[in-house]
Motif scaffolding. Structure first.
Motif, PDB file in Angstrom:
ATOM      1  N   ASN A 156       0.746  -1.447  -0.074  1.00 58.96           N
ATOM      2  CA  ASN A 156       0.015   0.009   0.052  1.00 58.96           C
ATOM      3  C   ASN A 156       0.859   1.315  -0.030  1.00 58.96           C
ATOM      4  O   ASN A 156       0.490   2.206  -0.766  1.00 58.96           O
ATOM      5  CB  ASN A 156      -0.818  -0.021   1.187  1.00 58.96           C
ATOM      6  N   VAL A 157       1.841   1.481   0.747  1.00 56.18           N
ATOM      7  CA  VAL A 157       2.927   2.453   0.947  1.00 56.18           C
ATOM      8  C   VAL A 157       3.518   2.409  -0.715  1.00 56.18           C
ATOM      9  O   VAL A 157       3.580   3.575  -1.107  1.00 56.18           O
ATOM     10  CB  VAL A 157       3.924   2.204   2.111  1.00 56.18           C
ATOM     11  N   ILE A 158       3.882   1.319  -1.037  1.00 52.20           N
ATOM     12  CA  ILE A 158       4.730   1.417  -2.409  1.00 52.20           C
ATOM     13  C   ILE A 158       3.594   1.972  -3.287  1.00 52.20           C
ATOM     14  O   ILE A 158       4.113   2.689  -4.332  1.00 52.20           O
ATOM     15  CB  ILE A 158       5.145  -0.132  -2.876  1.00 52.20           C
ATOM     16  N   ALA A 159       2.681   1.493  -3.315  1.00 52.99           N
ATOM     17  CA  ALA A 159       1.371   2.326  -4.424  1.00 52.99           C
ATOM     18  C   ALA A 159       1.182   3.660  -4.399  1.00 52.99           C
ATOM     19  O   ALA A 159       0.918   4.396  -5.469  1.00 52.99           O
ATOM     20  CB  ALA A 159       0.100   1.695  -4.109  1.00 52.99           C
ATOM     21  N   LYS A 160       2.018   4.284  -3.332  1.00 54.46           N
ATOM     22  CA  LYS A 160       1.967   5.806  -3.310  1.00 54.46           C
ATOM     23  C   LYS A 160       2.970   6.490  -4.333  1.00 54.46           C
ATOM     24  O   LYS A 160       3.111   7.618  -4.433  1.00 54.46           O
ATOM     25  CB  LYS A 160       2.025   6.432  -1.794  1.00 54.46           C
ATOM     26  N   TYR A 161       3.907   5.471  -4.524  1.00 52.79           N
ATOM     27  CA  TYR A 161       5.218   6.009  -5.258  1.00 52.79           C
ATOM     28  C   TYR A 161       5.340   5.526  -6.778  1.00 52.79           C
ATOM     29  O   TYR A 161       6.070   5.907  -7.407  1.00 52.79           O
ATOM     30  CB  TYR A 161       6.541   5.757  -4.443  1.00 52.79           C
ATOM     31  N   LEU A 162       4.781   4.274  -6.823  1.00 52.70           N
ATOM     32  CA  LEU A 162       4.960   3.547  -7.905  1.00 52.70           C
ATOM     33  C   LEU A 162       3.769   2.958  -8.564  1.00 52.70           C
ATOM     34  O   LEU A 162       2.881   2.796  -7.739  1.00 52.70           O
ATOM     35  CB  LEU A 162       6.082   2.236  -7.651  1.00 52.70           C
TER      36      LEU A 162
END
Length: 597
Positions: A591-597
């Motif tokens: 979920n955090v990765i989705a904010k950047y990639l």
């Protein structure tokens, strides 16, 4: 006064007068002439001595006073205004010359070429083969042969391309000129070559009138060469007394000339003589989200649909399908066509990973440095990629020694050229630059499409002290160092989905360490009732605790620490991120990765 006394006084005065006059007129007039001549001769002699002292000597010496060829068939080398003697840093004579003349042709020693002109030449002594890769072709030549091959095209140089003398290998000057960007002029008596590489900036002046180049910066220093008016000089440096300069003439003679004898130097850059090379790259754009998937058997391939469903928004998956399996370039394969088909149906590219550490009997150095083994490895990888319709290849060679550095880079070059022709993306994994400078990321970046900086293993199971797997300072240092060699749009930042629980003794010495995935470490923390605290320095939560006589330290990897690394990826404008590995991940981190990639 009586007359006798008067006469006495008169006679006394006359005698005194006569004595004085006699003394004065006794010196012959010729003495004045002789004295004048002597004075004149003294002045002339002093003038001659002064002229002799301050005039320039016309004594000439042989150029062997400057260039001393002590090896068999040696040719002296002047490179970019510097006399390259066949000596080491201590002044001791090297076992081989920098250049030789062989049957009338000039050859440069391989090590000298690599260190001073072009590092792209790779020689395999076991198969006496010289290789060189341009941006699109591979050149190959064999010791003693005049023939050379460009890809599959046969050519002839008309003279041996490579010769051996003593323990050294030498490359024909005519062959070097085909591939490397430099200009040269040859001279005889003694044999010498003046080389200037493309881009070399020199200070050029012309002689104001006829003058001379001398061994040292003094009027009485012998002459090495007479220089004519308007002759071009390469001004290397001004001597300490400011009145002389060290120069190189058009004939390659090096020595000193008074500053008053040449014009004000101006900068001049040696122009390129070769067509500029174009290194093409296949790009899939920014925001690459790559997941490494550890596959240990064909059975592991079967759950690829589930892997994709539980892996967040990834656009590249790299299964660990291939590894070196013998010292002749053979590879083991776990590739699976259905795996690729499922990924493609989900718009996910497949970059098959090739490692060099699965089979501990394999010597990576032997494979990379042996021409036929390297060729076989390249062809085997390419065959697998074509057979299974792979989008890319991910090279994960972690056992490359310093001795295999040239072979490794040549492998990347040769693989890249073939990958590009088959529209296959090539990426290369690298550890922290300060640990692996011999991986030569700058050269990798010319050929590979992507360079992956594995921002982890700051501390490993083999470390001498406990510490973070990937502290934020360590990661940023690695990114910054990588960007000194690789453009940001080609850099992918590798991030860990794991950390280590360290067991240490009372003195901090390591007893044991064990890797934990993101969910597993949280379970460990809960089970032991721990309360970690955030560390700004590490960019992670940290906790330490005692359990009986056991003492533990943990630098925790979670969605918070991963976000710190994603911010670095974002701030430096990198191509994207890569994550090791599937199975260590969790939904919170995706979920955090989705904010950047």
């Amino acid at each position: 006064m009586n007359q006798s006394h008067h006469n006495y006084n008169r006679n006394h005065r006359n005698n005194h007068y006569n004595r004085r006059r006699k003394k004065k007129s006794y010196i012959p007039r010729g003495y004045y002439y002789i004295g004048s001549v002597a004075l004149f001769l003294t002045v002339v002699l002093v003038g001659l001595l002064a002229f002799k002292k301050y005039s320039f000597t016309n004594e000439h010496v042989e150029l062997t006073e400057c260039y001393q060829n002590t090896h068999e068939n040696e040719v002296s080398v002047v490179l970019n205004g510097e006399y390259k003697k066949s000596q080491d840093e201590t002044g001791a004579e090297l076992p081989n010359a920098n250049a030789i003349k062989n049957e009338g042709n000039v050859y440069l020693e391989l090590g000298f070429v690599k260190a001073n002109i072009d590092n792209g030449y790779v020689y395999d002594p076991s198969e006496i083969t010289l290789r060189y890769a341009t941006d699109s072709e591979v050149y190959s030549a064999t010791l003693g042969s005049a023939d050379y091959v460009v890809d599959k095209s046969n050519n002839s140089l008309g003279e041996p391309v490579v010769v051996a003398q003593g323990d050294a290998v030498f490359i024909a000057l005519d062959y070097l000129q085909i591939l490397s960007d430099f200009k040269y002029t040859l001279f005889e008596n003694p044999d010498r070559i003046v080389i200037e590489t493309a881009g070399y900036e020199k200070q050029v002046a012309t002689a104001k009138n006829d003058t001379s180049i001398r061994i040292s910066n003094g009027r009485k220093s012998p002459i090495l060469e007479d220089v004519e008016k308007d002759e071009e000089l390469n001004v290397i440096r001004v001597s300490e007394d400011k009145d002389w300069s060290f120069v190189v003439s058009a004939k390659g003679v090096m020595g000193y000339i008074p500053n008053s004898k040449f014009t004000e130097p101006t900068a001049k850059t040696v122009e390129s003589s070769l067509t500029e090379r174009t290194y093409n790259h296949i790009s899939i754009g920014s925001d690459i989200s790559l997941l490494w998937h550890q596959v240990t058997s064909q059975t592991s391939n079967a759950d690829i649909a589930t892997v994709l469903t539980n892996s967040g928004n990834i656009n590249v998956i790299s299964p660990t399908w291939f590894h070196l399996n013998d010292n002749k370039g053979g590879i083991a394969s776990l590739a699976n066509a259905n795996y690729v088909s499922v990924c493609h149906s989900n718009n996910v590219q497949v970059w098959g990973l090739v490692s060099d550490f699965e089979n501990r009997d394999i010597e990576t150095t032997t494979v990379l440095n042996t021409t036929s083994s390297r060729d076989a490895l390249v062809n085997n990888i390419l065959a697998q990629a074509i057979t299974y319709g792979l989008d890319g290849i991910n090279i994960d060679f972690e056992e490359v020694s310093n001795e295999a550095s040239d072979g490794f880079i040549q492998f990347i070059k040769e693989l890249s050229i073939k990958c590009e022709k088959n529209d296959i993306i090539l990426s290369v994994d690298n550890y922290m630059p300060k640990y692996t400078p011999h991986y030569n990321r700058a050269e990798q970046a010319k050929y590979a499409d992507y360079v992956v900086m594995m921002g982890y293993d700051e501390h490993t199971n083999g470390s001498s002290e406990a510490g973070s797997v990937a502290s934020i300072g360590f990661v940023e240092e690695g990114v910054a160092a990588t960007l000194e060699e690789v453009p940001a749009e080609q850099v992918i930042l590798g991030m860990p989905f794991y950390c280590r629980v360290w067991q240490v003794n009372g003195d901090g010495g390591i007893i044991d360490s064990k890797a934990y995935g993101l969910d597993a470490i949280q379970s460990f923390i809960r089970t032991n009732g721990l309360t970690p605290e955030w560390s700004d320095e590490a960019g992670q939560y940290y906790v330490e605790f005692a359990d009986g006589d056991k003492f533990y330290k943990i630098w925790i990897e979670d969605e918070n620490s991963i976000e710190q690394k994603l911010k670095i990826m974002d701030s430096y404008g990198l191509a994207g991120g890569a994550f090791w590995k599937k199975g260590f991940d969790n939904s919170a981190t995706w979920n955090v990765i989705a904010k950047y990639l």
